[in-house]
Scaffold this motif. Structure first.
Motif: not given
Ligand code: ZN
Length: 150
Positions: A5, A8, A14-17, A59, A63, A141, A147
């Protein structure tokens, strides 16, 4: 492979990578590790679960600062265990029942199995003489988000 996760600078997600992408971000020094997997390293870095960006990213989206409450989130936070009998939980029990003004919130709900939920019924745990194995908390989170295997 579980997702990492990305937060910011203001703690909004923001998102997951992928873990590989996360390590590239660490190498590029655009993020720091906020939560890591205990006892695991990737090269010189702690194994990242949650990253925080070093510089704020603007962004167009809003969120929440903490994960929004959901029954699924409560089950994830409590690892699908019933707080009353340690069985498999499949529902979220309201400590103060909804019929008495209890809210759908992280602190008012715990994972429970249907049987315990039915036994407790329209009572608080102390009224029902039922002990909680843990107190509910507002999850990170990582604790609440879907995830990996989820
Ligand atoms: Zn139970």
């Amino acid at each position: 492979m579980t997702g990492v996760i990305v937060l910011n600078t203001d703690n909004t997600a923001l998102h997951t990578v992928s873990v590989q992408h996360a390590v590239k971000m660490l190498v590029r020094q655009v993020a720091i590790v906020e939560e890591a997997r205990d006892g695991h390293q990737i090269g010189p870095y702690p194994w990242p679960l949650v990253l925080r960006l070093i510089r704020y990213v603007k962004t167009n989206f809003i969120y929440a600062r903490t994960p929004a409450w959901s029954k699924r989130g409560v089950l994830r936070r409590d690892r699908h265990l019933c707080t009353y009998c340690s069985g498999t939980a499949d529902t979220a029990d309201h400590l103060l029942p909804q019929s008495r003004g209890g809210t759908n919130s992280w602190l008012n709900t715990v994972a429970a199995c249907t049987r315990c939920n039915n036994v407790k019924a329209n009572r608080t745990p102390s009224e029902a003489g039922m002990r909680l194995a843990w107190r509910p908390w507002v999850p990170t989170w990582r604790e609440a988000m879907p995830t990996g295997r989820g």
